[in-house]
Design an enzyme around this catalytic site. Structure first.
Site, mmCIF file in Angstrom:
data_model
loop_
_atom_site.group_PDB
_atom_site.id
_atom_site.type_symbol
_atom_site.label_atom_id
_atom_site.label_comp_id
_atom_site.label_asym_id
_atom_site.label_seq_id
_atom_site.Cartn_x
_atom_site.Cartn_y
_atom_site.Cartn_z
ATOM 1 C CE LYS A 40 -0.298 0.368 5.008
ATOM 2 N NZ LYS A 40 -1.006 -0.075 6.210
ATOM 3 C CE1 TYR A 289 13.745 31.813 2.009
ATOM 4 C CE2 TYR A 289 13.975 29.431 1.847
ATOM 5 C CZ TYR A 289 13.587 30.642 1.306
ATOM 6 O OH TYR A 289 13.038 30.690 0.050
HETATM 7 C C1 LIG Z 1 -0.203 -0.938 6.994
HETATM 8 C C2 LIG Z 1 -0.897 -2.096 7.530
HETATM 9 C C3 LIG Z 1 -0.209 -3.298 7.761
HETATM 10 C C4 LIG Z 1 1.286 -3.424 7.641
HETATM 11 O O1 LIG Z 1 1.891 -2.829 8.756
HETATM 12 P P1 LIG Z 1 3.479 -2.802 8.942
HETATM 13 O O2 LIG Z 1 3.652 -2.197 10.287
HETATM 14 O O3 LIG Z 1 4.017 -1.936 7.873
HETATM 15 O O4 LIG Z 1 3.957 -4.184 8.858
HETATM 16 C C5 LIG Z 1 -0.953 -4.400 8.139
HETATM 17 N N1 LIG Z 1 -2.290 -4.332 8.298
HETATM 18 C C6 LIG Z 1 -2.977 -3.178 8.105
HETATM 19 C C7 LIG Z 1 -4.442 -3.166 8.286
HETATM 20 C C8 LIG Z 1 -2.307 -2.023 7.737
HETATM 21 O O5 LIG Z 1 -2.998 -0.896 7.560
#
Ligand SMILES: *Cc1c(COP(=O)(O)O)cnc(C)c1O
Length: 394
Positions: A40, A289
C-alpha cells in the site's frame, strides 16, 4: 520524464531476501502462517508496481494495497509478468471501500475488506451474473478505525450477510494497535475480542479460509504467531500475517523483548541526488533562510537540487547551535547546513575536498537510514518512506 535531480534505487534482491526472512520466521513448530505482503501507499514509497512484481516472483500469494486504484495498478503490473493461464497473487484492498470503487474492485479481481451493511450492498450489486465475490470481514478489536464490533453489531451484519448470496466470507481479520509491545494489555484485550468475534462467525457455521492479523511486529513478537495459529486451527482456517515495513527493511523496536527480526533485514531503498553547484564561503557568511547557520570559518558548500517538496524533511535543517541531518558523499558524512528549502539543500563538503559537480550523493541508503531521518524529524520510518516523492530509476 524521470527526474535526474533525485531518484530511488530499489534493491530487488534485498526485497526478496526480506520477504524470504519473514516467510521463514512465520514457519516453525508452533506456527505456520503465510505472509500478506503489503504494498500500500506506493509500497511505502518504493513503487507498488515494481515491488508487487518482485514479491510475487518471490512467492507471495497475497498482496495488500490501499484502494481500488492502487489495486488496479498492481493488477496491470502483474498482468505484464504473468502468463494468462497462471494464477496471480490475490490482492486485498485494505482501506475503507467507496461505493464508486466497488465495480473496479470486482473487475480487477481485487478482494475488499468490509465491515458494514453498506459495504455488503455495494459489493452484492457489483457482482456479475452467478459469480460470488470473496470478502474479508474486519473486526474492530480496539483501533476504533475500521471494522465491526464483536457482539450485537457483528450479529446484525452476519444476519445481512446470510441474505447476501453474492458474497462469500473468505477471510476474517483484525489489526493490533500495539503489536510491538510484548505483553501489552491492549493486545491481550484485542485478542480476546477477536476470539469472541470468531466464535460468533463459527457458531453460524461459517468457515472462513483465512484468519489474519497485522503487522510486521507480530512476526517479531514471540507470542502472537502461536496464538494466531491456535485460533486459526480451531476453525480449520489458515493464518496470515500482514506485513509491510519489514519487507522494506525496517522494523519498530520491540518493547519488553529483544528483536530477532531487526538484524535480519536490510533497507531496500536508496534515495540519491547529485551535486549541482559548489561554492566557497568566507567566515561569517550566512547560509539559507534566516541565516540560521553562519560559517564560523571558511567553508565549502555543495548545492543539492532537492528539498522538502521531494520529501527531504525540513527538520533535517541545521543551525550553528543544532546539528541536523547528513548525506553520504564518497563514503563520508556531509552534514546538511542551514535550512532545507523547498527544492534546494546545501551540504558541507569542506572536509571532502574532491567533491565535484555531478557527484552522486546518498540522501537515504547506506550510512543514512529512514530511522535516522525519523529520529531527527520526531516521526517514524513509515512517514519518511511514504513521504518520498522521487521515482525509482529503471
Ligand atoms: C499498513 C498495515 C499493515 C502493515 O503494517 P506494517 O507495520 O508496515 O507491517 C498491516 N495491516 C494493516 C491493516 C495495515 O494498515
Amino acid at each position: 520524464m524521470q527526474s535526474t535531480k533525485s531518484w530511488l534505487e530499489i534493491s530487488e534482491e534485498r526485497l526478496r531476501r526480506n520477504y524470504d526472512t519473514l516467510v521463514r520466521l512465520c514457519i516453525a513448530e508452533d506456527r505456520s502462517a503465510s505472509v500478506l505482503a503489503v504494498v500500500k501507499a506506493r509500497a511505502y514509497g518504493h513503487g507498488a508496481g515494481l515491488c508487487a512484481q518482485v514479491l510475487a516472483s518471490a512467492g507471495a500469494s497475497w498482496l495488500g494495497v490501499t484502494d481500488a486504484q492502487e489495486g488496479a495498478l498492481v493488477r496491470r503490473s502483474l498482468d505484464r509478468t504473468y502468463d494468462s493461464r497462471e494464477v496471480q497473487p490475490r490482492i486485498l484492498v485494505m482501506c475503507a471501500p467507496l461505493p464508486e470503487d466497488a465495480a473496479m474492485i470486482v473487475a480487477n479481481q481485487l478482494t475488499p475488506v468490509v465491515w458494514s451493511g453498506h459495504h455488503l450492498d455495494w459489493f452484492s450489486h457489483a457482482s456479475t451474473a452467478g459469480a460470488s465475490i470473496p470478502i474479508h470481514l474486519e473486526i474492530d478489536t480496539g483501533m476504533s478505525r475500521q471494522g465491526v464490533q464483536p457482539g450485537t453489531a457483528l450479529d446484525l451484519l452476519l444476519d445481512r450477510l446470510s441474505k447476501t448470496p453474492q458474497l462469500r466470507l473468505e477471510g476474517v481479520l483484525t489489526h493490533f494497535a500495539s503489536a510491538e509491545i510484548s505483553g501489552s494489555s491492549l493486545t491481550a484485550l484485542q485478542r480476546q475480542r477477536f476470539e469472541t468475534a470468531l466464535t460468533q462467525v463459527g457458531d453460524r457455521g461459517l468457515r472462513p479460509e483465512w484468519i489474519h492479523i497485522g503487522n510486521s511486529s507480530v512476526i517479531d513478537e514471540a507470542n502472537s504467531l502461536p496464538w494466531l495459529q491456535q485460533i486459526a486451527s480451531r476453525y480449520g482456517a489458515r493464518s496470515l500475517v500482514r506485513s509491510g515495513l519489514a519487507l522494506y527493511g525496517y522494523c519498530l523496536p520491540l518493547e519488553n523483548a529483544s528483536s530477532a527480526l531487526r538484524d535480519l533485514l536490510a533497507p531496500v531503498l536508496s534515495w540519491k541526488s547529485r551535486i549541482v553547484d559548489l561554492h566557497d564561503l568566507p567566515p561569517g557568511a550566512t547560509i539559507g533562510y534566516n541565516g540560521a547557520f553562519m560559517a564560523p570559518a571558511a567553508m565549502r558548500l555543495a548545492l543539492l537540487p532537492v528539498g522538502y517538496a521531494d520529501g527531504l524533511r525540513r527538520e533535517l535543517s541545521a543551525s550553528n547551535a543544532q546539528p541536523g541531518g547528513w548525506c553520504m558523499l564518497h563514503g563520508r558524512r556531509a552534514p546538511i547546513i542551514g535550512r532545507v528549502s523547498m527544492n534546494l539543500t546545501t551540504i558541507d563538503v569542506t572536509s571532502i575536498p574532491h567533491a565535484s559537480f555531478g557527484d552522486e550523493v546518498t540522501l537515504l541508503g547506506d550510512g543514512i537510514t529512514a530511522e535516522d531521518h525519523a529520529g531527527i524529524a520526531h516521526t517514524i520510518p513509515y512517514e519518511i518512506l511514504c513521504g518520498l516523492r522521487a521515482e525509482p530509476s529503471s
